[in-house]
Design a protein around this motif. Structure first.
Motif, PDB file in Angstrom:
ATOM      1  N   VAL A  67       0.846  -1.196   0.000  1.00 17.41           N
ATOM      2  CA  VAL A  67       0.000   0.000   0.000  1.00 17.41           C
ATOM      3  C   VAL A  67       0.882   1.247   0.000  1.00 17.41           C
ATOM      4  O   VAL A  67       0.610   2.210  -0.726  1.00 17.41           O
ATOM      5  N   ALA A  68       1.940   1.234   0.781  1.00 19.31           N
ATOM      6  CA  ALA A  68       2.853   2.383   0.826  1.00 19.31           C
ATOM      7  C   ALA A  68       3.455   2.644  -0.552  1.00 19.31           C
ATOM      8  O   ALA A  68       3.478   3.791  -1.017  1.00 19.31           O
ATOM      9  N   ARG A  69       3.922   1.606  -1.221  1.00 22.28           N
ATOM     10  CA  ARG A  69       4.485   1.787  -2.568  1.00 22.28           C
ATOM     11  C   ARG A  69       3.430   2.339  -3.527  1.00 22.28           C
ATOM     12  O   ARG A  69       3.719   3.209  -4.346  1.00 22.28           O
ATOM     13  N   PHE A  70       2.218   1.833  -3.426  1.00 22.44           N
ATOM     14  CA  PHE A  70       1.127   2.312  -4.272  1.00 22.44           C
ATOM     15  C   PHE A  70       0.848   3.788  -4.014  1.00 22.44           C
ATOM     16  O   PHE A  70       0.684   4.571  -4.947  1.00 22.44           O
ATOM     17  N   ARG A  71       0.781   4.180  -2.741  1.00 23.10           N
ATOM     18  CA  ARG A  71       0.509   5.581  -2.398  1.00 23.10           C
ATOM     19  C   ARG A  71       1.616   6.488  -2.937  1.00 23.10           C
ATOM     20  O   ARG A  71       1.344   7.563  -3.441  1.00 23.10           O
ATOM     21  N   VAL A  72       2.857   6.045  -2.834  1.00 26.36           N
ATOM     22  CA  VAL A  72       3.980   6.856  -3.315  1.00 26.36           C
ATOM     23  C   VAL A  72       3.866   7.057  -4.817  1.00 26.36           C
ATOM     24  O   VAL A  72       4.032   8.170  -5.322  1.00 26.36           O
ATOM     25  N   ARG A  73       3.543   5.992  -5.548  1.00 24.64           N
ATOM     26  CA  ARG A  73       3.379   6.122  -7.012  1.00 24.64           C
ATOM     27  C   ARG A  73       2.158   6.954  -7.362  1.00 24.64           C
ATOM     28  O   ARG A  73       2.211   7.835  -8.211  1.00 24.64           O
ATOM     29  N   LEU A  74       1.043   6.687  -6.691  1.00 25.01           N
ATOM     30  CA  LEU A  74      -0.212   7.380  -6.972  1.00 25.01           C
ATOM     31  C   LEU A  74      -0.087   8.887  -6.767  1.00 25.01           C
ATOM     32  O   LEU A  74      -0.558   9.678  -7.579  1.00 25.01           O
ATOM     33  N   LEU A  75       0.545   9.270  -5.693  1.00 25.60           N
ATOM     34  CA  LEU A  75       0.652  10.684  -5.337  1.00 25.60           C
ATOM     35  C   LEU A  75       1.961  11.310  -5.794  1.00 25.60           C
ATOM     36  O   LEU A  75       2.238  12.463  -5.474  1.00 25.60           O
ATOM     37  N   ASP A  76       2.772  10.546  -6.510  1.00 32.96           N
ATOM     38  CA  ASP A  76       4.052  11.020  -7.022  1.00 32.96           C
ATOM     39  C   ASP A  76       4.906  11.593  -5.893  1.00 32.96           C
ATOM     40  O   ASP A  76       5.498  12.664  -6.002  1.00 32.96           O
ATOM     41  N   LEU A  77       4.967  10.863  -4.779  1.00 31.18           N
ATOM     42  CA  LEU A  77       5.696  11.321  -3.610  1.00 31.18           C
ATOM     43  C   LEU A  77       7.198  11.128  -3.726  1.00 31.18           C
ATOM     44  O   LEU A  77       7.950  11.678  -2.939  1.00 31.18           O
ATOM     45  N   ASP A  78       7.626  10.316  -4.679  1.00 29.73           N
ATOM     46  CA  ASP A  78       9.046  10.001  -4.773  1.00 29.73           C
ATOM     47  C   ASP A  78       9.834  11.015  -5.586  1.00 29.73           C
ATOM     48  O   ASP A  78      11.014  10.858  -5.806  1.00 29.73           O
ATOM     49  N   SER A  79       9.195  12.076  -6.014  1.00 33.80           N
ATOM     50  CA  SER A  79       9.948  13.079  -6.797  1.00 33.80           C
ATOM     51  C   SER A  79      10.397  14.226  -5.937  1.00 33.80           C
ATOM     52  O   SER A  79      10.142  14.334  -4.800  1.00 33.80           O
TER      53      SER A  79
END
Length: 79
Positions: A67-79
């Motif tokens: 879920v954490a990985r999904f949220r990061v991708r969904l919300l573009d948190l890794d940029s």
């Protein structure tokens, strides 16, 4: 490491309940500089440590990471 407070006193043992606290916890860790110079997986683990008392993290740690990985991708948190 000080646990990130969860504002809502209700903690649901499901992916939705976890997602509701993951996003603000990520933002607090980011603002505190705790995610600087870390890989994506290290960032996720840092946030999960803050949320270690959440029932979904305790009962379903593998799914919590998914879920954490999904949220990061969904919300573009890794940029």
């Amino acid at each position: 490491m000080i646990p990130v407070p969860i504002n809502d006193d209700r903690q649901f043992n499901n992916a939705d309940g976890f997602a509701m606290v993951f996003d603000p916890a990520w933002q607090r860790c980011l603002k505190a500089g705790e995610l600087d110079d870390q890989s994506l997986e290290e960032r996720i683990e840092t946030v999960l440590k803050h949320l270690s008392e959440h029932p979904f993290v305790q009962s379903e740690p593998t799914q919590a990471r998914q879920v954490a990985r999904f949220r990061v991708r969904l919300l573009d948190l890794d940029s």
